[in-house]
Enzyme design. Structure first.
Site, short mmCIF file in Angstrom:
data_model
loop_
_atom_site.label_atom_id
_atom_site.label_comp_id
_atom_site.label_asym_id
_atom_site.label_seq_id
_atom_site.Cartn_x
_atom_site.Cartn_y
_atom_site.Cartn_z
N LYS A 19 0.90 -1.20 -0.08
CA LYS A 19 0.07 -0.11 -0.10
C LYS A 19 1.00 1.25 -0.11
CE LYS A 19 -3.94 -2.50 2.23
NZ LYS A 19 -4.37 -2.84 3.62
N GLN A 63 -4.28 -1.49 10.02
CA GLN A 63 -4.09 -2.81 9.47
C GLN A 63 -4.85 -3.84 10.35
OE1 GLN A 63 -2.98 -3.05 6.22
NE2 GLN A 63 -3.44 -5.50 6.31
N ASP A 86 -10.51 3.03 4.74
CA ASP A 86 -10.77 1.60 4.67
C ASP A 86 -12.52 1.51 4.73
OD1 ASP A 86 -8.84 -0.38 3.88
OD2 ASP A 86 -8.65 -0.72 5.93
#
Ligand code: NDP
Length: 248
Positions: A19, A63, A86
């Site tokens: 990412k 994460q 997200d």
């Protein structure tokens, strides 16, 4: 784009590196905040609060998965919804339910883009989503429903998986179970999206679909690696840009 990485999960470290690399490549400044697996909930909450308050930060990503003992739901909901790239904050999930999302989960978005490459109009099609997680299966089912498909959601308690998948024009598998779906599950010509990422004993990466047997009968199929994974990263970048634009 600020990423919080907790603990030593090797897969998470690889995903975060991908990412960050992509962000840097397209000109999004990014930073990884690393925490040991013994970090407390309150330290993480404070780190998120600091990023929320920092006007130079447009995107915050926690994460997953987190080490045992940490409450992921609470931490995701501590993120400012307008920086939640997200799309997993309850507010953004709620907006998705209402069909008014601006920041939606990245992997389901990627699945929808891939499915639309196969067919633009999904109205009237039968879709089966195998997996019902908040991260993938559930939001994707909502997106398919909103696109006009008739959606069945299967999971570990589904008694006869093949009876459902065999009727489907679109089958999306997001379970983390290598070889779960074989040619016997798929109607000829169906679109098959494999979200699963599984590392076998010999180090090979495979999905949840037996690609070799399904590819000859599917109308379209995504490989692992190389199918849904890059789309997830793409949508993280797109969400970060959306978050930035919403703040300027
Ligand atoms: P979860 O473990 O949260 O959910 C897995 C789902 O699969 C659950 O709903 C579970 O059912 C269901 N399931 C498990 N076994 C079976 C079975 N035998 N038959 C039917 N359903 C079953 O996983 P995630 O949704 O987070 O991830 C799924 C996979 O996708 C993983 O391999 C993950 O690594 C991968 N992934 C890939 C991404 C990408 O970018 N390509 C991004 C995110 C995830 P139940 O609810 O009943 O337990």
């Amino acid at each position: 784009l600020h990423v919080l990485l907790v603990g030593e999960n090797p897969a998470s470290a690889v995903y975060v590196a991908m990412k960050i690399k992509r962000a840097e490549k397209i000109g999004i400044k990014s930073h990884v905040h690393r925490f040991s697996s013994t970090v407390t909930q309150s330290t993480l909450s404070q780190a998120i609060a600091d990023l929320n308050a920092n006007p130079a930060v447009d995107g915050i990503l926690l994460q997953l998965p987190l080490p045992d003992g940490l409450n992921a739901h609470e931490l995701l909901n501590a993120i400012d919804p307008s920086k939640d790239v997200d799309g997993l904050h309850s507010v953004n999930m709620g907006r998705l339910m209402q069909g008014k999302h601006t920041l939606a989960p990245c992997t389901p978005l990627g699945c929808m883009q891939l499915i639309h490459q196969w067919k633009h109009d999904l109205a009237g099609l039968c879709a089966v989503v195998v997996g019902r997680s908040n991260l993938v299966g559930l939001p994707l089912s909502l997106m398919l429903l909103q696109a006009g498909a008739t959606v069945t959601i299967c999971h570990s308690k589904t008694s006869d998986l093949v009876a459902h998948t065999l009727l489907a024009d679109i089958v999306v598998v997001a379970c983390g179970r290598p070889g779960l779906v074989t040619a016997a599950h798929i109607k000829p010509g169906a679109c098959v999206i494999d979200v699963g990422i599984n590392r076998l004993g010999d180090g090979t990466l495979v999905g949840d679909v037996d690609f070799a047997s399904v590819a000859p009968i599917a109308g379209a199929i995504t490989p692992v690696p190389g199918g849904v994974g890059p789309m997830t990263v793409y949508n993280l970048m797109a969400n970060t840009l959306r978050a930035f634009k919403s703040r300027v």
